[in-house]
Design a protein around this motif. Structure first.
Motif, PDB file in Angstrom:
ATOM      1  N   TYR A  30      10.324 -44.871  50.846  1.00 39.18           N
ATOM      2  CA  TYR A  30      10.707 -44.048  51.975  1.00 39.18           C
ATOM      3  C   TYR A  30      12.210 -43.801  51.937  1.00 39.18           C
ATOM      4  O   TYR A  30      12.961 -44.601  51.368  1.00 39.18           O
ATOM      5  CB  TYR A  30      10.337 -44.742  53.297  1.00 39.18           C
ATOM      6  CG  TYR A  30       8.884 -45.145  53.358  1.00 39.18           C
ATOM      7  CD1 TYR A  30       7.937 -44.333  53.942  1.00 39.18           C
ATOM      8  CD2 TYR A  30       8.454 -46.355  52.795  1.00 39.18           C
ATOM      9  CE1 TYR A  30       6.596 -44.694  53.969  1.00 39.18           C
ATOM     10  CE2 TYR A  30       7.132 -46.731  52.823  1.00 39.18           C
ATOM     11  CZ  TYR A  30       6.195 -45.883  53.404  1.00 39.18           C
ATOM     12  OH  TYR A  30       4.882 -46.241  53.410  1.00 39.18           O
ATOM     13  N   ASP A  31      12.632 -42.700  52.579  1.00 38.93           N
ATOM     14  CA  ASP A  31      14.064 -42.422  52.650  1.00 38.93           C
ATOM     15  C   ASP A  31      14.602 -42.599  54.067  1.00 38.93           C
ATOM     16  O   ASP A  31      15.679 -42.105  54.398  1.00 38.93           O
ATOM     17  CB  ASP A  31      14.380 -41.019  52.128  1.00 38.93           C
ATOM     18  CG  ASP A  31      13.582 -39.923  52.837  1.00 38.93           C
ATOM     19  OD1 ASP A  31      13.001 -40.213  53.906  1.00 38.93           O
ATOM     20  OD2 ASP A  31      13.526 -38.797  52.321  1.00 38.93           O
ATOM     21  N   SER A  32      13.854 -43.324  54.899  1.00 36.19           N
ATOM     22  CA  SER A  32      14.304 -43.609  56.258  1.00 36.19           C
ATOM     23  C   SER A  32      13.657 -44.907  56.728  1.00 36.19           C
ATOM     24  O   SER A  32      12.623 -45.316  56.203  1.00 36.19           O
ATOM     25  CB  SER A  32      13.954 -42.468  57.211  1.00 36.19           C
ATOM     26  OG  SER A  32      12.548 -42.285  57.264  1.00 36.19           O
ATOM     27  N   PRO A 157      23.894 -46.136  62.037  1.00 31.85           N
ATOM     28  CA  PRO A 157      22.950 -45.338  61.234  1.00 31.85           C
ATOM     29  C   PRO A 157      23.512 -43.977  60.829  1.00 31.85           C
ATOM     30  O   PRO A 157      23.162 -43.449  59.764  1.00 31.85           O
ATOM     31  CB  PRO A 157      21.738 -45.194  62.164  1.00 31.85           C
ATOM     32  CG  PRO A 157      21.812 -46.387  63.063  1.00 31.85           C
ATOM     33  CD  PRO A 157      23.273 -46.629  63.276  1.00 31.85           C
ATOM     34  N   TYR A 163      19.810 -43.847  51.655  1.00 31.28           N
ATOM     35  CA  TYR A 163      18.907 -44.870  52.181  1.00 31.28           C
ATOM     36  C   TYR A 163      17.593 -44.873  51.400  1.00 31.28           C
ATOM     37  O   TYR A 163      17.021 -43.827  51.100  1.00 31.28           O
ATOM     38  CB  TYR A 163      18.609 -44.624  53.664  1.00 31.28           C
ATOM     39  CG  TYR A 163      17.709 -45.699  54.269  1.00 31.28           C
ATOM     40  CD1 TYR A 163      18.249 -46.801  54.898  1.00 31.28           C
ATOM     41  CD2 TYR A 163      16.319 -45.605  54.169  1.00 31.28           C
ATOM     42  CE1 TYR A 163      17.442 -47.800  55.445  1.00 31.28           C
ATOM     43  CE2 TYR A 163      15.494 -46.595  54.697  1.00 31.28           C
ATOM     44  CZ  TYR A 163      16.065 -47.685  55.333  1.00 31.28           C
ATOM     45  OH  TYR A 163      15.252 -48.660  55.852  1.00 31.28           O
ATOM     46  N   TYR A 178      21.241 -49.003  51.002  1.00 35.80           N
ATOM     47  CA  TYR A 178      21.946 -47.833  51.517  1.00 35.80           C
ATOM     48  C   TYR A 178      23.440 -48.029  51.300  1.00 35.80           C
ATOM     49  O   TYR A 178      23.904 -49.128  50.972  1.00 35.80           O
ATOM     50  CB  TYR A 178      21.640 -47.584  53.001  1.00 35.80           C
ATOM     51  CG  TYR A 178      21.907 -48.752  53.922  1.00 35.80           C
ATOM     52  CD1 TYR A 178      23.173 -48.980  54.466  1.00 35.80           C
ATOM     53  CD2 TYR A 178      20.872 -49.613  54.293  1.00 35.80           C
ATOM     54  CE1 TYR A 178      23.411 -50.038  55.326  1.00 35.80           C
ATOM     55  CE2 TYR A 178      21.092 -50.673  55.155  1.00 35.80           C
ATOM     56  CZ  TYR A 178      22.360 -50.892  55.672  1.00 35.80           C
ATOM     57  OH  TYR A 178      22.597 -51.939  56.521  1.00 35.80           O
TER      58      TYR A 178
END
Length: 840
Positions: A30-32, A157, A163, A178
């Motif tokens: 995932y990128d989040s 964030p 990330y 990240y």
């Protein structure tokens, strides 16, 4: 850029692409971060996703964790498989089962209402009398969350780039990485089975870590303190009788930097670049009926955390990876596809693909390892992971398919060790269920259980009379299946008393109906309704439901075979053989369907998610398009009536049904629906908030598409599978729409299994390979195919024995394979096979 630099960059890109191609089969990425919102949304059509649908799971079968990968706050949900609340324990032996003492005195009154056809739910009906006189009033309770670990970083964030969050099913390692400016932050997570701990490591490059680590629980905390490098949390879980005590210990190691323990029970880490966190926890539960307590949980916490701390991160990580990777390598599915490069959430949202289907299967094996190893109880409706004090359906053990479906894939997908908790739990059920058999039904021998179960031996019929269901026959089916795959006679000795006890109950419980056949009642056909216009949508009580009758035949046949192999109980064996022909037959109804009930009440418009009356098709073995063609055709009509779309677990079952009907494209259609439309971003099965049985049922369906081994050869000289295979039902010459059970000769105990290669290969998977599927008889199978055709297969013998092969219209002669040896197609098969017409 220089040529040398270009070549170097190209090499890195190619290496990354190669890794990515392999990763797409095994790695969720995932990128989040996941959503830290713990609100459980129960509306079927909701589009909101919370923590349980987006965080990533870890587990060692007893201890579980999920990580969200939050940037400013990491939320680790901790679960312990034995922790239940709102129930009773420590009662006397009869009361602990949940049964009503002396309820059997009213059984005949309830049965009389059946015989008089008093349907519905009104006063004097089958259901109202069952509820009043037979159903339990004891609270079942529910599975409970254990604790939470919160790790605050102070990171914004909005300042984060690059990330990435992932979970590698090959190693059981989770990770987060990240950047913030020049600093690079990484995390690694795992839940160790060898050392019984959850481990987290935070590292920073060109930056420092300043963390606050805090333990919390939703239960009453009796102690929360931080001393030196440890956080100790003890708690008490509310019960109706005898509260449960538990402890969680967290040990923090800052390789550099400073640790500060605070009065509120948290630990601060200042200016560190490497922080390692080890966590463990236990309850006071022991699987000892009827007290269910006695574990020295505090001593176990101290022993475990001290041993793990002494080993250190690197040793813990290596032991964990060695453990998981060895088990994951046993079975691997490798379908051919072009990797998309999409993150897993986008892959799900993309609407379905071979890539997602491959990932879903391998991930299901990881989930199985994570939530069932050597714990004293099996995985529940949510496997191991629950954040809610009031979870849907109690997050309990539903014995009318769900707990069974949780274990369908352990045999075929080569994780037999995961079955042990099911066996241990069943031993407790058999002890408890003997009291239910006696007090509820007046039966002195054997045991029985109802619809719902918990970790405290609840075996009684549930609070609603419409749920007057027997489940011991279905539970026992899986016990014998485990033997069929392993051929381990020591195990058969262990479970034979349980198998026999289940059969003993039905010998006494079966009663003659108006036509003279023996039927199960009171009962239902989970969880369906009949004649709703006449008697309402809760009219579920019935007699002789087809699924019961099929399972009783399965149970009696298994018990006969087990007693034959073990050379005991000849008189009881004869009793079962004499009863089998008297069982109510299976019937084909007016629409050409397999009847769900002994009366022709089925409706073609019925789309109910349960299709229990096809249990002899799967996970049973007695209906097959090769041996009982009329019943298989009737099952096909039923499948068309029920339709394609359904819940996750129902879709998993339908995948298995279609595979057993040898319709690979239809099986694949349902499996694609399951993976794309019934999967959350973390691939948990969509059944709000989630149910894990769909994950396992879908994976079991994949195994059935590629290999089947439930048919047995009873004629070594037959040249076709139809002629060779054992037949369980025959047409009644007096009634061509009725099919009576067949008593098997005791020689069946030695009959070899038929291994069917690619029996339902879908056209969407033209090329691929699978390694390490298990077949009944004690064999492992590797299969390679290309352009829809078998290319090669290898059969390895784990125990030594006979088998026959069936592929592409070919039935081999009987092949004897000594323990440890292998047999390969196509070379060796040419010497031992006979070409026949394709039965498809």
């Amino acid at each position: 850029m220089s040529m040398k630099r270009c070549i170097a960059v190209l090499g890195v890109l190619l290496a990354t692409a190669t890794i990515s191609a392999a990763d797409q089969r095994y790695v969720l990425q995932y990128d989040s971060p996941g959503n830290d919102n713990l609100l459980v949304e129960r509306k079927e059509k909701t589009k909101s996703l919370g923590y349980i649908q987006t965080a990533l799971p870890m587990g060692n079968g007893r201890l579980g964790a999920m990580f969200s990968g939050g940037i400013d706050q990491e939320h680790l949900l901790i679960n312990e498989i034995t922790l239940w609340m709102n129930a009773k324990r420590g009662l006397d032996e009869v009361a602990q089962s949940g049964t009503r003492k002396g309820a059997f005195r009213h059984l005949e009154l309830v049965r009389q209402a059946y015989r008089e056809g008093k349907y519905g739910t009104k006063r004097g009906s089958m259901e109202s009398l069952s509820t009043k006189f037979l159903s339990s009033t004891q609270p079942l309770g529910n599975y409970a969350p254990f604790a939470d670990l919160l790790i605050f970083t102070g990171h914004d964030p909005a300042s984060v780039s690059n990330y990435r969050r992932s979970l590698d099913s090959r190693t059981g390692l989770g990770s987060v990485s990240y950047r913030i400016g020049e600093g690079r932050f990484t995390r690694e997570y795992f839940c160790s089975h060898p050392n019984d701990v959850v481990v987290v490591r935070y590292t920073a490059e060109r930056a420092k870590l300043n963390l606050t680590i805090q333990a919390t629980t939703k239960h009453h905390a009796t102690l929360l303190k931080a001393e030196s490098d440890r956080i100790v949390l003890t708690g008490e879980v509310s019960m109706v009788q005898d509260s449960v005590e538990f402890m969680q210990v967290v040990q923090v190691n800052a390789v550099d930097g400073e640790l500060i323990s605070r009065p509120d029970g948290s630990i601060l880490v200042r200016d560190a670049s490497d922080v390692q966190i080890i966590l463990t926890g236990y309850s006071d539960y022991l699987p000892v009926y009827p007290s269910f307590k006695g574990r020295d949980y505090q001593a176990d916490c101290e022993r475990t955390i001290t041993a793990a701390g002494t080993l250190g991160f690197d040793s813990l990580r290596k032991a964990h990876v060695d453990d998981i990777s060895a088990l994951m390598k046993r079975c691997r599915l490798e379908l051919d596809f072009r990797p998309s490069g999409l993150t897993t959430d986008k892959l799900v949202a993309d609407g379905g693909s071979v890539e997602l289907e491959n990932l879903y299967f391998n991930y299901a094996r990881y989930l199985q390892l994570s939530c069932s190893r050597n714990a004293p109880v099996p995985s529940n409706l949510q496997g191991l992971w629950n954040a809610d004090l009031k979870p849907p359906w109690n997050c309990d053990y539903h014995n009318d398919i769900n707990v069974q479906m949780n274990y369908w894939m352990v045999e075929t997908a080569n994780l037999p060790g995961s079955f042990k908790p099911f066996v241990e739990w069943t031993k407790v059920l058999a002890e408890s269920g003997s009291h239910t058999a006696r007090e509820t039904y007046g039966i002195e021998k054997g045991w029985c259980i109802g619809v719902n179960g918990n970790v405290y031996g609840f075996s009684a019929p549930n609070e609603h009379g419409r749920r007057m269901q027997q489940s011991a026959h279905w539970i026992a089916q899986h016990l014998f299946e485990h033997y069929a795959f392993s051929r381990d006679e020591a195990y058969l000795e262990e479970i034979y008393p349980i198998l026999k006890g289940a059969a003993e109950f039905f010998v006494e419980f079966l009663a003659p109906w108006k036509d003279g056949t023996l039927v199960v009642y009171p009962t239902w056909s989970p969880e369906n309704v009949y004649l709703p216009k006449q008697h309402g949508k809760l009219n579920k009580q019935t007699y002789g439901a087809s699924w019961d009758q099929q399972l009783v035949l399965n149970l009696f046949t298994d018990c006969i075979e087990a007693s034959t192999i073990l050379d005991r109980d000849e008189a009881f064996r004869k009793t079962l053989q004499n009863m089998i022909p008297k069982l109510c037959p299976q019937k084909i109804g007016q629409h050409g369907q397999l009847q769900e009930w002994p009366e022709d009440w089925d409706r073609p418009t019925d789309k109910h998610r349960h299709i229990s009356h096809l249990i002899a098709l799967h996970p049973g073995r007695d209906i097959s398009p090769l041996t009982t063609k009329e019943l298989a055709q009737a099952a096909l009509v039923t499948m068309k009536h029920r339709g394609d779309e359904s819940t996750g677990w129902s879709s998993g079952w339908k995948t298995c049904f279609w595979a057993r009907l040898h319709n690979g494209d239809k099986a694949h259609q349902i499996y694609r629906f399951l993976t794309a439309k019934r999967a959350y971003p973390n691939l948990f099965d969509f059944h709000p908030p989630f149910q894990i049985d769909g994950n396992f049922g879908g994976a079991a369906g994949v195994c059935e598409m590629l290999l089947q081994s439930h048919l047995r050869s009873v004629d070594a000289h037959a040249q076709t599978i139809e002629e060779a295979a054992l037949v369980a039902y025959e047409i009644d010459p007096k009634s061509p729409n009725c099919f009576v059970p067949v008593v098997q000769d005791e020689s069946v105990a030695q009959a070899p299994y038929i291994l069917q290669l690619l029996p339902a290969l879908p056209s969407a998977w033209p090329s691929g390979r699978v390694r390490g599927l298990r077949a009944r008889g004690g064999f492992e199978v590797d299969i390679t195919w290309k352009d829809g055709q078998l290319v090669a297969a290898t059969i390895r013998s784990k125990q030594g024995g006979d088998f026959r092969l069936h592929w592409e219209g070919t039935l081999s002669d009987t092949i004897n394979l000594p323990k440890g040896q292998s047999f390969s197609l196509p070379e060796e098969a040419r010497l031992r096979s006979t070409q026949v017409g394709n039965p498809g």
